[in-house]
Design an enzyme around this catalytic site. Sequence first.
Site, PDB file in Angstrom:
ATOM      1  N   LYS A   1       6.948  -9.933 -18.786  1.00 16.63           N
ATOM      2  CA  LYS A   1       6.338  -8.715 -19.350  1.00 16.63           C
ATOM      3  C   LYS A   1       4.665  -9.521 -19.285  1.00 16.63           C
ATOM      4  O   LYS A   1       3.741  -8.755 -19.554  1.00 16.63           O
ATOM      5  CB  LYS A   1       7.371  -8.329 -19.770  1.00 16.63           C
TER       6      LYS A   1
ATOM      7  N   TRP B   1      -3.420  -2.439  -1.283  1.00 16.16           N
ATOM      8  CA  TRP B   1      -3.548  -2.949  -2.287  1.00 16.16           C
ATOM      9  C   TRP B   1      -3.980  -4.709  -1.101  1.00 16.16           C
ATOM     10  O   TRP B   1      -3.769  -4.768  -0.162  1.00 16.16           O
ATOM     11  CB  TRP B   1      -2.207  -3.181  -2.839  1.00 16.16           C
TER      12      TRP B   1
ATOM     13  N   ARG C   1       2.228   1.873  -6.053  1.00 24.48           N
ATOM     14  CA  ARG C   1       2.360   0.611  -4.753  1.00 24.48           C
ATOM     15  C   ARG C   1       1.176  -0.465  -4.919  1.00 24.48           C
ATOM     16  O   ARG C   1       0.950  -1.533  -4.034  1.00 24.48           O
ATOM     17  CB  ARG C   1       2.767   1.021  -3.650  1.00 24.48           C
TER      18      ARG C   1
ATOM     19  N   GLU D   1      12.292 -12.999 -18.848  1.00 27.90           N
ATOM     20  CA  GLU D   1      12.273 -12.116 -18.678  1.00 27.90           C
ATOM     21  C   GLU D   1      10.928 -11.838 -19.024  1.00 27.90           C
ATOM     22  O   GLU D   1       9.950 -11.309 -19.551  1.00 27.90           O
ATOM     23  CB  GLU D   1      13.004 -10.642 -18.421  1.00 27.90           C
TER      24      GLU D   1
ATOM     25  N   CYS E   1       1.172  -1.780   0.358  1.00 27.56           N
ATOM     26  CA  CYS E   1      -0.394  -0.190  -0.145  1.00 27.56           C
ATOM     27  C   CYS E   1       1.009   1.514  -0.111  1.00 27.56           C
ATOM     28  O   CYS E   1       2.030   0.663   0.176  1.00 27.56           O
ATOM     29  CB  CYS E   1      -1.233   0.036   1.079  1.00 27.56           C
TER      30      CYS E   1
ATOM     31  N   HIS F   1      13.560 -31.804 -24.476  1.00 27.78           N
ATOM     32  CA  HIS F   1      13.054 -32.306 -23.563  1.00 27.78           C
ATOM     33  C   HIS F   1      11.226 -32.414 -22.814  1.00 27.78           C
ATOM     34  O   HIS F   1      11.103 -32.785 -21.575  1.00 27.78           O
ATOM     35  CB  HIS F   1      13.871 -32.363 -22.063  1.00 27.78           C
TER      36      HIS F   1
ATOM     37  N   ASN G   1      -0.076  -0.008   5.802  1.00 28.04           N
ATOM     38  CA  ASN G   1       0.783  -1.450   5.055  1.00 28.04           C
ATOM     39  C   ASN G   1       1.598  -2.457   5.782  1.00 28.04           C
ATOM     40  O   ASN G   1       2.008  -2.425   7.011  1.00 28.04           O
ATOM     41  CB  ASN G   1       1.512  -0.030   4.171  1.00 28.04           C
ATOM     42  N   GLY G   2       1.158  -3.951   4.746  1.00 26.02           N
ATOM     43  CA  GLY G   2       1.767  -4.318   5.388  1.00 26.02           C
ATOM     44  C   GLY G   2       0.597  -6.201   6.542  1.00 26.02           C
ATOM     45  O   GLY G   2      -0.516  -5.427   5.283  1.00 26.02           O
TER      46      GLY G   2
ATOM     47  N   LYS H   1       3.463  -2.392  -7.517  1.00 30.75           N
ATOM     48  CA  LYS H   1       4.859  -2.285  -7.923  1.00 30.75           C
ATOM     49  C   LYS H   1       5.731  -3.074  -6.682  1.00 30.75           C
ATOM     50  O   LYS H   1       7.288  -3.586  -7.176  1.00 30.75           O
ATOM     51  CB  LYS H   1       5.073  -1.246  -7.819  1.00 30.75           C
TER      52      LYS H   1
ATOM     53  N   GLU I   1       2.288 -10.603 -17.148  1.00 33.14           N
ATOM     54  CA  GLU I   1       1.748  -9.206 -16.742  1.00 33.14           C
ATOM     55  C   GLU I   1       1.480  -8.325 -17.247  1.00 33.14           C
ATOM     56  O   GLU I   1      -0.338  -7.524 -16.630  1.00 33.14           O
ATOM     57  CB  GLU I   1       2.694  -8.646 -14.868  1.00 33.14           C
TER      58      GLU I   1
END
Length: 616
Positions: free
Chosen positions: A489, A76, A27, A485, A2, A508, A102-103, A611, A492
């Site tokens: 990208k 969040w 955030r 990567e 948050c 394989h 936050n947390g 983020k 997300e």
Amino acid sequence: MCGIVGYVGNREAVGVLLGGLKRLEYRGYDSAGVAVIGPDAALHTAKKAGKLAMLRNELAEHPIAAGVTGIGHTRWATHGGPTDVNAHPHLGDEGKLALIHNGIIENFADLKNELLAQGVEFDSETDSEVAAKLLGLEYARTKDLRAAFRAVVGRLTGAFTLLAVHQDEPGVVVGARRNSPLVIGLGEGENFLGSDVAAFIEYTRQALAIGQDQMVVITPDSVTVTDFDGNVVEVEPFEVQWDASAADKGGWSSFMLKEITEEPDAVANTLRERLHDGDVVVPELEALGDDILAGIDRITVVAAGTAAYAGLVGTYAIEAWARVPVDVQLAHEFRYRDPIVTPTTLVVSISQSGETMDTLMAVKHARELGAKTVSICNTQGATIPRESDAALYTHAGPEVAVASTKAFVAQITALYLLGLHLARIKKTLPTGERRAMVAELEAVPAKIQKTLAVHDRVRQLAHWMADTRSVLFLGRHVGYPIALEGALKLKELAYIHAEGFAAGELKHGPIALIEPGLPVFVIVPSPRHSEEMHRKVISNIQEIRARGARVIALAEQADAAVLPFADEVIALPLAGKFFEPLIGVIPLQIFAMELAAAKGLDVDQPRNLAKSVTVE
Ligand code: M6R
């Protein structure tokens, strides 16, 4: 996760809080709220589910009092869905105090039961409201916000940044932190609190970073930091190096596009002042001591997500240059595998935000085991660099888009500086070769700049593929983490199933996924570096093409061998073996962004993400 802002001074608090929340919205963005103590000495709040714009609309329709003390939050969700009721602030003391968090308060269930037994009623499903209600009870008992707040934080376990205001103490904001970020902005006749410096960068660049288990009380003219027992502690001031415009979108359509175009600068600024006379001297590492660095016999990188992929890129070069074994461990797995760490192990954490809880916990664990720790971080005043023996900052500037782009290339650059610094101390790479690597590094910004010219071509590809449901990415050697990567990208940003594989792994098992028309990006290594590896990748391309895949090859511009076998070729500037990832990743970032845009998605704030991941 948050974003938190606190303000006390002479400006209208709502404006300051909304401005700060806008800069912190990356955030978390599933709800937002503010609380202000008005000139009527009463507490006024507004909160709304959805992005910050929803709260702005609410405040436009129903303005609240023009007070000069307040707190603001962008959420969040962890406990309780993203609803108006679960949005912060939460209230206590019969609506006279407001608290934001936050947390995660790990013992919230026990505390809630205790409060319920006392007849306390709750409005929300959040863990945070427990702290608000507890604070209310303590305030009713003590009539002293500082003392009440101290009593509450002493009862909480888990991770938290808390801010609170009480209408009976206008001109005061209290805050505390444990394992969650909080920084102070120092103004003239005003002071600020924020999850990071972006919260107040518009007003001041003078800042203080609060340590673990510390509390702060701000008034317009004073800032007092104490430990949880109330003992005053001295905190080091620092000057924020970012300027306000760096965290603004400017004329760009998205932060992500802006940040991709800033990648040449991210690399150049990270190199600055660390190259001397054609060689690498990193002052931050010198602080660790050459003897210690010379004795390092193993490096473990701890990181998550994109930062872990940057670590994976770094392993190849650091091992080659410094002749030290390097492994990358996902930070959230590190602690649970009883890692082998000794005093001669260097644990290198990589984190853009410097607040990722998984990474922070891995660093703490490494220190407990006696390792030396170096933090590669992009955010001044963040927790992880302060918890490490040395900090090597990437100077990418604020990264606001949730999907990491410029931080990634800056992290690889920092790892290369670390590798070359170690190679010099350990005498594992002759001076001439080190200098050649430095020259390659210095050439990277211009090559990225050149690579940005592929944008139109890649946009076209992305538009053609807007309906694609699955994409694969293949690479070998340093191309492998770039494949990972590229896939991350795309997942997300565009919510498309995407996977990255080491090209040699395909046969394989994953080759069974290939079906006619499946787009497969292949990162082709230069034949100038290894004819064998190049030949093998061309064979891999033929194998998947034979099964109907649509091949999009990323190859250096002179590589004609790839042309007959690829449906599309994205030509890249020539680069040294270890430097290809810094260039090859650019089209993949652009592709994911453009595909998301083609699908009408928000490229800066993808769904479900935040983020800065400050919960485990
Ligand atoms: O702030 P950090 O670098 O520690 O963040 C680590 C990851 O959460 C981050 O890289 C994440 O994977 C990004 N959203 C990727 O674009």
